[in-house]
Scaffold this motif. Sequence first.
Motif, PDB file in Angstrom:
ATOM      1  N   ILE A   1      38.313  63.678  23.070  1.00 14.27           N
ATOM      2  CA  ILE A   1      36.925  63.846  23.516  1.00 14.27           C
ATOM      3  C   ILE A   1      36.178  62.547  23.241  1.00 14.27           C
ATOM      4  O   ILE A   1      36.226  62.027  22.124  1.00 14.27           O
ATOM      5  CB  ILE A   1      36.232  65.002  22.770  1.00 14.27           C
ATOM      6  CG1 ILE A   1      36.977  66.318  23.012  1.00 14.27           C
ATOM      7  CG2 ILE A   1      34.773  65.122  23.186  1.00 14.27           C
ATOM      8  CD1 ILE A   1      36.495  67.462  22.151  1.00 14.27           C
ATOM      9  N   GLY A   2      35.456  62.023  24.241  1.00 15.80           N
ATOM     10  CA  GLY A   2      34.731  60.780  24.070  1.00 15.80           C
ATOM     11  C   GLY A   2      33.269  60.884  24.467  1.00 15.80           C
ATOM     12  O   GLY A   2      32.939  61.517  25.463  1.00 15.80           O
ATOM     13  N   VAL A   3      32.416  60.261  23.655  1.00 12.46           N
ATOM     14  CA  VAL A   3      30.974  60.211  23.915  1.00 12.46           C
ATOM     15  C   VAL A   3      30.408  58.910  23.356  1.00 12.46           C
ATOM     16  O   VAL A   3      31.030  58.261  22.516  1.00 12.46           O
ATOM     17  CB  VAL A   3      30.205  61.387  23.249  1.00 12.46           C
ATOM     18  CG1 VAL A   3      30.619  62.720  23.812  1.00 12.46           C
ATOM     19  CG2 VAL A   3      30.353  61.368  21.738  1.00 12.46           C
ATOM     20  N   TYR A   4      29.226  58.577  23.823  1.00 12.16           N
ATOM     21  CA  TYR A   4      28.500  57.473  23.200  1.00 12.16           C
ATOM     22  C   TYR A   4      28.073  57.897  21.795  1.00 12.16           C
ATOM     23  O   TYR A   4      27.776  59.070  21.551  1.00 12.16           O
ATOM     24  CB  TYR A   4      27.257  57.126  24.020  1.00 12.16           C
ATOM     25  CG  TYR A   4      27.474  56.020  25.014  1.00 12.16           C
ATOM     26  CD1 TYR A   4      26.959  54.746  24.798  1.00 12.16           C
ATOM     27  CD2 TYR A   4      28.215  56.249  26.157  1.00 12.16           C
ATOM     28  CE1 TYR A   4      27.166  53.730  25.711  1.00 12.16           C
ATOM     29  CE2 TYR A   4      28.429  55.234  27.083  1.00 12.16           C
ATOM     30  CZ  TYR A   4      27.904  53.987  26.844  1.00 12.16           C
ATOM     31  OH  TYR A   4      28.119  52.974  27.752  1.00 12.16           O
ATOM     32  N   ARG A   5      28.029  56.931  20.897  1.00  6.60           N
ATOM     33  CA  ARG A   5      27.611  57.192  19.518  1.00  6.60           C
ATOM     34  C   ARG A   5      26.227  57.845  19.477  1.00  6.60           C
ATOM     35  O   ARG A   5      25.972  58.730  18.676  1.00  6.60           O
ATOM     36  CB  ARG A   5      27.581  55.880  18.731  1.00  6.60           C
ATOM     37  CG  ARG A   5      27.021  55.984  17.318  1.00  6.60           C
ATOM     38  CD  ARG A   5      26.898  54.628  16.643  1.00  6.60           C
ATOM     39  NE  ARG A   5      28.184  53.979  16.537  1.00  6.60           N
ATOM     40  CZ  ARG A   5      29.100  54.263  15.618  1.00  6.60           C
ATOM     41  NH1 ARG A   5      28.859  55.200  14.732  1.00  6.60           N
ATOM     42  NH2 ARG A   5      30.248  53.632  15.587  1.00  6.60           N
ATOM     43  N   THR A   6      25.338  57.424  20.371  1.00  9.66           N
ATOM     44  CA  THR A   6      23.985  57.976  20.371  1.00  9.66           C
ATOM     45  C   THR A   6      23.996  59.482  20.637  1.00  9.66           C
ATOM     46  O   THR A   6      23.264  60.232  20.000  1.00  9.66           O
ATOM     47  CB  THR A   6      23.106  57.265  21.419  1.00  9.66           C
ATOM     48  OG1 THR A   6      23.789  57.265  22.688  1.00  9.66           O
ATOM     49  CG2 THR A   6      22.795  55.840  21.002  1.00  9.66           C
ATOM     50  N   LEU A   7      24.821  59.935  21.565  1.00  5.21           N
ATOM     51  CA  LEU A   7      24.929  61.370  21.848  1.00  5.21           C
ATOM     52  C   LEU A   7      25.589  62.091  20.681  1.00  5.21           C
ATOM     53  O   LEU A   7      25.159  63.186  20.292  1.00  5.21           O
ATOM     54  CB  LEU A   7      25.719  61.609  23.143  1.00  5.21           C
ATOM     55  CG  LEU A   7      25.916  63.065  23.568  1.00  5.21           C
ATOM     56  CD1 LEU A   7      24.579  63.791  23.732  1.00  5.21           C
ATOM     57  CD2 LEU A   7      26.734  63.134  24.850  1.00  5.21           C
ATOM     58  N   PHE A   8      26.622  61.494  20.114  1.00  4.18           N
ATOM     59  CA  PHE A   8      27.304  62.082  18.962  1.00  4.18           C
ATOM     60  C   PHE A   8      26.306  62.359  17.833  1.00  4.18           C
ATOM     61  O   PHE A   8      26.273  63.453  17.272  1.00  4.18           O
ATOM     62  CB  PHE A   8      28.417  61.138  18.477  1.00  4.18           C
ATOM     63  CG  PHE A   8      29.244  61.696  17.358  1.00  4.18           C
ATOM     64  CD1 PHE A   8      30.317  62.539  17.630  1.00  4.18           C
ATOM     65  CD2 PHE A   8      28.963  61.378  16.034  1.00  4.18           C
ATOM     66  CE1 PHE A   8      31.093  63.051  16.604  1.00  4.18           C
ATOM     67  CE2 PHE A   8      29.730  61.884  15.004  1.00  4.18           C
ATOM     68  CZ  PHE A   8      30.795  62.720  15.291  1.00  4.18           C
ATOM     69  N   LYS A   9      25.478  61.358  17.533  1.00  2.70           N
ATOM     70  CA  LYS A   9      24.480  61.516  16.468  1.00  2.70           C
ATOM     71  C   LYS A   9      23.391  62.512  16.861  1.00  2.70           C
ATOM     72  O   LYS A   9      22.931  63.301  16.038  1.00  2.70           O
ATOM     73  CB  LYS A   9      23.862  60.169  16.116  1.00  2.70           C
ATOM     74  CG  LYS A   9      24.796  59.267  15.346  1.00  2.70           C
ATOM     75  CD  LYS A   9      24.106  57.984  14.949  1.00  2.70           C
ATOM     76  CE  LYS A   9      25.005  57.157  14.064  1.00  2.70           C
ATOM     77  NZ  LYS A   9      24.343  55.952  13.583  1.00  2.70           N
ATOM     78  N   LYS A  10      22.976  62.473  18.121  1.00  2.04           N
ATOM     79  CA  LYS A  10      21.898  63.347  18.583  1.00  2.04           C
ATOM     80  C   LYS A  10      22.246  64.826  18.432  1.00  2.04           C
ATOM     81  O   LYS A  10      21.405  65.634  18.050  1.00  2.04           O
ATOM     82  CB  LYS A  10      21.566  63.031  20.044  1.00  2.04           C
ATOM     83  CG  LYS A  10      20.340  63.735  20.563  1.00  2.04           C
ATOM     84  CD  LYS A  10      20.024  63.257  21.975  1.00  2.04           C
ATOM     85  CE  LYS A  10      18.778  63.931  22.506  1.00  2.04           C
ATOM     86  NZ  LYS A  10      18.537  63.552  23.906  1.00  2.04           N
ATOM     87  N   VAL A  11      23.506  65.183  18.713  1.00  4.43           N
ATOM     88  CA  VAL A  11      23.907  66.592  18.604  1.00  4.43           C
ATOM     89  C   VAL A  11      24.437  66.936  17.211  1.00  4.43           C
ATOM     90  O   VAL A  11      24.813  68.070  16.950  1.00  4.43           O
ATOM     91  CB  VAL A  11      24.938  67.000  19.687  1.00  4.43           C
ATOM     92  CG1 VAL A  11      24.371  66.791  21.072  1.00  4.43           C
ATOM     93  CG2 VAL A  11      26.264  66.298  19.500  1.00  4.43           C
ATOM     94  N   GLY A  12      24.455  65.956  16.317  1.00  4.53           N
ATOM     95  CA  GLY A  12      24.873  66.211  14.934  1.00  4.53           C
ATOM     96  C   GLY A  12      26.369  66.182  14.708  1.00  4.53           C
ATOM     97  O   GLY A  12      26.854  66.714  13.704  1.00  4.53           O
ATOM     98  N   GLY A  13      27.119  65.561  15.604  1.00 11.45           N
ATOM     99  CA  GLY A  13      28.572  65.477  15.432  1.00 11.45           C
ATOM    100  C   GLY A  13      29.225  66.844  15.512  1.00 11.45           C
ATOM    101  O   GLY A  13      28.687  67.783  16.101  1.00 11.45           O
TER     102      GLY A  13
END
Length: 191
Positions: free
Chosen positions: A135-147
């Motif tokens: 699964i891949g995402v931008y770091r900003t999205l990862f942090k925004k949803v709380g990992g």
Amino acid sequence: MKISYCTTCKGRLWQLKQTLEHNLSFTKVGEFELCILAYNDDTVEPYLNEAFPEYIADGRLKVKTHHDDYQPIDGSDFACGYVKNLSHAMGTGKILFNLDADNFIDNAHELLLQLKAGQIIKNTAIPLDGRSGRIGVYRTLFKKVGGYRDTGRTDDGDFVLRCLKDGAKLLHMDCELAPIPNQQKEINHDL
């Protein structure tokens, strides 16, 4: 744009030994790194230090052993989401890609190069053979949803759903290479 492939390993060095050479072939100094968290496992870091010192020296391979007695909030025996968050914290890339120890990067690499903020890439694993651990995402999205949430072993689907609820667009990835079987009896024990 830097991509961090993030892997956790607890008692799965035998699988990692089979996927590692393929996965390291996608690394490039300053652009693509493979981050491996050895969770409560003292066999991974010494092996990687001895077998791949040049990758560690130039930053293409990061390895860290982490020990604790953390228990998931749902009472399960393994804190999968917690451990994945630890491996993702090791990554320095704009894009974070979860890569289970038994999985190959495969064609995800090319797709990640085209990934945009607000998108999530996930394998559409059919058959359900473990390929979903990519699964891949931008770091900003990862942090925004709380990992990943600390929900024991059922964390990938929850993470994807929270990204989608946040407005992310799902991109499907078909992986050609099947993961390493999860039972050692199916493979060569000498690895």
